[in-house]
Design an enzyme around this catalytic site. Structure first.
Site, mmCIF file in Angstrom:
data_model
loop_
_atom_site.group_PDB
_atom_site.id
_atom_site.type_symbol
_atom_site.label_atom_id
_atom_site.label_comp_id
_atom_site.label_asym_id
_atom_site.label_seq_id
_atom_site.Cartn_x
_atom_site.Cartn_y
_atom_site.Cartn_z
ATOM 1 N N THR A 43 0.898 -1.059 -0.020
ATOM 2 C CA THR A 43 0.121 0.044 0.025
ATOM 3 C C THR A 43 0.965 1.194 0.072
ATOM 4 O O THR A 43 2.047 1.290 0.514
ATOM 5 C CB THR A 43 -1.082 -0.153 1.207
ATOM 6 O OG1 THR A 43 0.080 -0.100 2.476
ATOM 7 C CG2 THR A 43 -2.066 -0.940 0.975
ATOM 8 N N VAL A 45 0.995 4.501 1.177
ATOM 9 C CA VAL A 45 1.444 5.409 2.251
ATOM 10 C C VAL A 45 2.246 4.634 3.344
ATOM 11 O O VAL A 45 3.393 4.992 3.628
ATOM 12 C CB VAL A 45 0.176 6.022 3.296
ATOM 13 C CG1 VAL A 45 0.477 6.647 4.430
ATOM 14 C CG2 VAL A 45 -0.667 6.819 2.146
ATOM 15 N N CYS A 46 1.822 3.183 3.367
ATOM 16 C CA CYS A 46 2.657 2.429 4.240
ATOM 17 C C CYS A 46 4.131 2.249 3.862
ATOM 18 O O CYS A 46 5.135 2.343 4.424
ATOM 19 C CB CYS A 46 2.261 1.071 4.316
ATOM 20 S SG CYS A 46 0.528 1.049 5.060
ATOM 21 N N THR A 47 4.384 2.112 2.379
ATOM 22 C CA THR A 47 5.566 2.167 1.700
ATOM 23 C C THR A 47 6.602 3.260 2.188
ATOM 24 O O THR A 47 7.650 3.211 2.360
ATOM 25 C CB THR A 47 5.413 1.917 0.278
ATOM 26 O OG1 THR A 47 4.734 0.785 0.230
ATOM 27 C CG2 THR A 47 6.747 1.746 -0.586
ATOM 28 N N LEU A 50 7.392 3.133 6.109
ATOM 29 C CA LEU A 50 8.531 2.014 6.373
ATOM 30 C C LEU A 50 9.694 2.327 5.964
ATOM 31 O O LEU A 50 10.738 2.445 6.799
ATOM 32 C CB LEU A 50 8.113 0.638 5.996
ATOM 33 C CG LEU A 50 6.964 0.239 6.617
ATOM 34 C CD1 LEU A 50 6.411 -1.111 5.883
ATOM 35 C CD2 LEU A 50 7.654 -0.566 7.931
#
Length: 220
Positions: A43, A45-47, A50
């Site tokens: 996904t 935003v998560c990328t 992290l």
């Protein structure tokens, strides 16, 4: 949904991660730690999140912070996603574990579930939760973001600086405080204790009420 409160000992669990099996309390040891959750692998935003945490890894390490992420997909999915995270964020390495929580047991125990967001199979997704855990395995701070809003990890570093300072010194940090700036003397410090506790001096700020509760001191 469990209500994990500040000061609670965080739930222990066993899980598979990208770094192998984890027994959470054993992994914590006596360290400060951050556990942060993500709605799903692959996904956007998560990328970015992290990757940002990996870039800040030296700052977290300097503060003695262990890092662990969590997503509801399987370990093999996580490993493939890590390659995307490294590529998008121009990273050479990825140094912290991503926990697999396919059955949502960890997310449920920590109250991470998003009440609205679901995956393509209709399964609930985790929100963007941040849990800062102290060396005593107690919850020191939690923040819940919706899936649509990425986290500000500079702010998370800022609050870690405050938490670690105020755990050792009898001070509190004012609005918009940053590490190195003056602090507030907590109300429980008696006037006769000030000189011994704060050798750099204390300023008492005059206010209309006449109450001498606003006391500042240089960063201890």
């Amino acid at each position: 949904m469990p209500n994990l409160k500040l000061g609670d000992i965080v739930p222990d669990f066993e899980a598979e991660t990208t770094d192998g099996p984890m027994k959470f309390h054993e992994w914590l040891g006596g360290s400060w730690a951050i556990l942060f959750s993500h709605p799903a692998d692959y996904t956007p935003v998560c990328t970015t999140e992290l990757g940002r945490v990996q870039k800040l890894a030296p700052e977290f390490e300097k503060r003695g912070i262990k890092l662990a992420a969590l997503s509801c997909d399987e370990v093999e999915h996580h490993k493939g996603w890590i390659e995307d995270i490294k590529a998008y964020n121009s990273l050479e390495s990825f140094s912290y574990p991503i926990i697999a929580d396919v059955d949502r047991s960890v997310a449920t125990a920590y109250g991470m579930m998003d009440p609205v967001a679901q995956d393509s199979q209709g399964m609930p997704l985790t929100c963007r939760a941040v849990f800062i855990i102290g060396p005593d395995k107690k919850l020191k701070l939690s923040i819940l973001y919706p899936a649509t809003t990425g986290r500000n990890f500079d702010e998370i570093l800022r609050v870690i600086d405050s938490l670690q300072l105020t755990a050792q010194k009898r001070v509190a940090t004012p609005a918009d405080w940053k590490n190195g700036l003056p602090c507030m003397v907590v109300p429980s410090v008696k006037p006769e204790e000030v000189e011994a506790l704060f050798p750099k001096g204390v300023t008492v700020h005059e206010v209309p009420s006449g109450k001498q509760y606003l006391r500042t001191t240089p960063h201890p």
